[in-house]
Design a protein around this motif. Sequence first.
Motif, mmCIF file in Angstrom:
data_model
loop_
_atom_site.group_PDB
_atom_site.id
_atom_site.type_symbol
_atom_site.label_atom_id
_atom_site.label_comp_id
_atom_site.label_asym_id
_atom_site.label_seq_id
_atom_site.Cartn_x
_atom_site.Cartn_y
_atom_site.Cartn_z
ATOM 1 N N GLY A 116 1.118 -1.727 -0.096
ATOM 2 C CA GLY A 116 0.282 -0.032 -0.230
ATOM 3 C C GLY A 116 0.634 1.424 0.073
ATOM 4 N N ILE A 117 2.318 1.432 0.688
ATOM 5 C CA ILE A 117 2.431 2.161 0.677
ATOM 6 C C ILE A 117 3.812 2.230 -0.720
ATOM 7 N N TRP A 118 4.656 0.697 -1.190
ATOM 8 C CA TRP A 118 5.874 1.056 -1.718
ATOM 9 C C TRP A 118 5.386 2.123 -2.676
ATOM 10 N N SER A 119 5.010 2.404 -3.966
ATOM 11 C CA SER A 119 5.293 2.439 -4.898
ATOM 12 C C SER A 119 4.593 4.854 -4.512
ATOM 13 N N SER A 120 3.343 4.774 -3.760
ATOM 14 C CA SER A 120 2.838 5.395 -3.110
ATOM 15 C C SER A 120 3.588 6.757 -2.373
ATOM 16 N N GLU A 121 3.935 6.175 -1.699
ATOM 17 C CA GLU A 121 3.981 7.195 -0.287
ATOM 18 C C GLU A 121 6.385 6.509 -0.690
ATOM 19 N N LEU A 122 6.452 5.244 -0.023
ATOM 20 C CA LEU A 122 8.290 5.496 -0.240
ATOM 21 C C LEU A 122 9.123 5.751 -1.355
ATOM 22 N N ALA A 123 8.385 5.294 -2.530
ATOM 23 C CA ALA A 123 9.293 5.935 -3.719
ATOM 24 C C ALA A 123 9.058 7.106 -4.216
ATOM 25 N N PRO A 124 7.817 7.444 -3.491
ATOM 26 C CA PRO A 124 8.875 9.875 -4.102
ATOM 27 C C PRO A 124 9.853 9.889 -2.693
ATOM 28 N N ILE A 125 8.819 9.252 -2.064
ATOM 29 C CA ILE A 125 9.699 9.709 -0.588
ATOM 30 C C ILE A 125 11.961 9.152 -0.780
ATOM 31 N N VAL A 126 11.798 8.569 -0.938
ATOM 32 C CA VAL A 126 13.589 8.189 -0.776
ATOM 33 C C VAL A 126 13.927 9.087 -2.371
ATOM 34 N N THR A 127 13.269 9.355 -3.554
ATOM 35 C CA THR A 127 14.292 9.875 -4.638
ATOM 36 C C THR A 127 14.098 11.627 -4.692
ATOM 37 N N GLU A 128 12.947 11.966 -3.286
ATOM 38 C CA GLU A 128 12.752 12.983 -3.551
ATOM 39 C C GLU A 128 14.454 13.450 -2.199
ATOM 40 N N LYS A 129 14.228 12.854 -1.045
ATOM 41 C CA LYS A 129 14.791 13.114 -0.285
ATOM 42 C C LYS A 129 16.452 12.497 -0.171
ATOM 43 N N ALA A 130 16.484 11.922 -1.044
ATOM 44 C CA ALA A 130 17.965 11.472 -1.086
ATOM 45 C C ALA A 130 19.353 12.224 -1.151
ATOM 46 N N VAL A 131 20.699 12.101 -0.234
ATOM 47 C CA VAL A 131 20.912 13.367 0.301
ATOM 48 C C VAL A 131 22.796 12.482 -0.926
ATOM 49 N N ASP A 132 23.399 12.991 -1.224
ATOM 50 C CA ASP A 132 24.549 13.017 -1.618
ATOM 51 C C ASP A 132 25.577 12.065 -0.544
ATOM 52 N N LEU A 133 25.948 10.573 -1.085
ATOM 53 C CA LEU A 133 25.976 9.803 -0.289
ATOM 54 C C LEU A 133 27.905 9.897 0.255
ATOM 55 N N SER A 134 28.530 10.688 -1.047
ATOM 56 C CA SER A 134 30.171 10.872 -0.593
ATOM 57 C C SER A 134 30.158 11.619 0.175
ATOM 58 N N GLY A 135 29.069 13.196 -0.262
ATOM 59 C CA GLY A 135 28.986 14.332 1.144
ATOM 60 C C GLY A 135 28.689 13.791 2.749
ATOM 61 N N ILE A 136 27.938 13.108 2.906
ATOM 62 C CA ILE A 136 27.470 12.251 3.613
ATOM 63 C C ILE A 136 28.898 11.403 4.740
ATOM 64 N N LEU A 137 30.155 10.896 4.153
ATOM 65 C CA LEU A 137 30.732 9.844 4.559
ATOM 66 C C LEU A 137 32.315 10.833 5.000
ATOM 67 N N ALA A 138 31.917 11.951 3.955
ATOM 68 C CA ALA A 138 32.623 12.622 4.058
ATOM 69 C C ALA A 138 33.446 13.882 4.833
ATOM 70 N N ALA A 139 31.508 13.262 5.992
ATOM 71 C CA ALA A 139 31.355 15.212 6.824
ATOM 72 C C ALA A 139 31.935 13.882 8.012
ATOM 73 N N PHE A 140 31.952 12.358 7.769
ATOM 74 C CA PHE A 140 32.116 11.700 9.371
ATOM 75 C C PHE A 140 33.634 11.854 9.375
ATOM 76 N N VAL A 141 33.929 12.147 10.436
ATOM 77 C CA VAL A 141 35.501 11.753 11.458
ATOM 78 C C VAL A 141 35.522 10.925 11.902
ATOM 79 N N VAL A 142 36.566 10.028 11.243
ATOM 80 C CA VAL A 142 36.960 8.538 11.254
ATOM 81 C C VAL A 142 38.377 8.246 12.020
ATOM 82 N N ASP A 143 38.352 7.963 13.165
ATOM 83 C CA ASP A 143 39.938 7.674 13.687
ATOM 84 C C ASP A 143 40.549 6.202 12.193
#
Lengths: 359, 232
Positions: free
Chosen positions: B50-77
Amino acid sequence: MRVHKSLILGLLVVFAMLLGACQTAAPAAAPAAAPAEATTEAAVEATTEAAPAEAAPADAAAGANLICVIVPPVENPFFGAMSEIASAKAKELGYEVLQLVHDDDANKQMELFETCIARKASAIILDNAGADASVAAVQKAKDAGIPSFLVDREITQEGVAVAQIVSNNYQGATILAEYFVEQMGEKGNYVELTGRDTDTNAHIRSQGYHDVIDEYPDLKMVAQQTANWSQTEAYGVMESILQANPDITGVIAGNDTMALGAQAALIAANRPDVIVMGFDGSDDAIQSIMKGELKATSLQPVAEMANQAAIQADGYIKNGAADKPEKQSIDMVLLTAENACQYKTFAPTGSTDPCEVVK
Amino acid sequence: MKKYMPWIVGLILVAVFLAVLPSSVTVVPIADVEAQKKSEEFDPVAYVEGIWSSELAPIVTEKAVDLSGILAAFVVDDKGKAKKEQLINVAEDNGLITVGEAHVYLVKGVGTVTAVDTESRVGTLTLQLDGYDGPITVQMYIGPRIPSDETAMRDAVGFINFGDFRDQTEYGKVASEINKRVARDVLGGLDIAALVGKQIAFYGAMGIRTFNLIDIDLSNVTIVPFEIKVLE
């Protein structure tokens, strides 16, 4: 001709009724059809009317500055820790505390609630005695203006307790089962020891285990038996299961005490090779893991749940309103030989030194 | 007798009409709908359908953030460990933090598949992500199973909340079903073995659990894919 006239008349009547029924202002047109709807509407109205009265903030500030902490039998260190941590936090926040044990008996739990109501407690912190059976007690406290803050176990109704702070047993069970599958090499015969049948968490954990393990056709459950959360019972159950199924390579238990009982039986039967996993993350289980006996357990956020219950109770008593949603789910952590030494009393010790198994 | 027949027919018609009326115009109180939603027969398959195409799919594509930017923001030792406070800042900017203190992100990116591991039923591929050359290894679930404790997709979309379900089991089953659906619909049609060396564009979700952990292990992250496009 007369026949036709009468038929037309009859149809006209039907038509008129149709019109009447469609207009809300003409209820008399179809009295026979009305009752079913009327009662449901009345019921809806009744519940909506009742709601605001119930939602009114409890007049608890006028109470005796007392918080009741009610938990299952404290022989299980999990519940002992829960009671101690919640009580310590409540005292720190300036309350008197009454620590009580309901022995997993809903009738006794009701009596304890009546005691707390009679003593005009400001709040009740509860690890309950049954998901369905506890609703009445919590409702009774609510009716008396005493808010309840539930920890660990859920009840089947919402809107009765102010908070239900539960550890995410399902997540804890699946994370453990994923590790179990990995350690078993995705195959072999195994045994499941389940908890007390009246405890929702016994079912949630079992469900979580199976939602993972059943995906692997080469993992076969040869026995599934309850040991009622008990170490001694698990020892006996394991002994007899082992006799009938000497070829088992794994045991997954619904809690640590049962896992430790099974582990002891397996060691006594010279089968230390069998992979045994528990659930809770008690200090006994952690020690067993660091001795190379148990392979893993899921750590319950007992300290966090107990502290949160006291803090949220205090907030509600002072402000007359909850600042968190009623249902709160807290994550569990998988403890293995790699990280178990970094935890004690259901919380991280703060140390990040690597763990070493000492047999 | 005969002259009353039309009247009888008329009255029968009235009766039939009255009998049909309540069922054709059924009033369902909201309380009943709620009760039905939380009934014993909760069906995770139907819920996700009931949610897959109507709600889930549009949110994933609209709200997705570039993974490379997120990983670059993580500080790891140098041991791949990160500090919780630092991760919280990144999550607040780019994702969500659940009540259980899991950090969840909807992510997108492009990368080259460098390895595929299908030994376990929880198979993964390793990705050299375009625009990121830091120490964190990027992996992606490729089935046939996605672990049941992996709830990133359910949690990252933000509209599927624990309080909306009767209990943890129902809530957990929603996550499992979403994962099964990913395995079937997103991964089912892919020739996984042939992906090595190929460039892919993806949308997905990523979760990092932080509760009751001191240092967070970020030597690798694993993406639950929602869409995979093979680019070459």
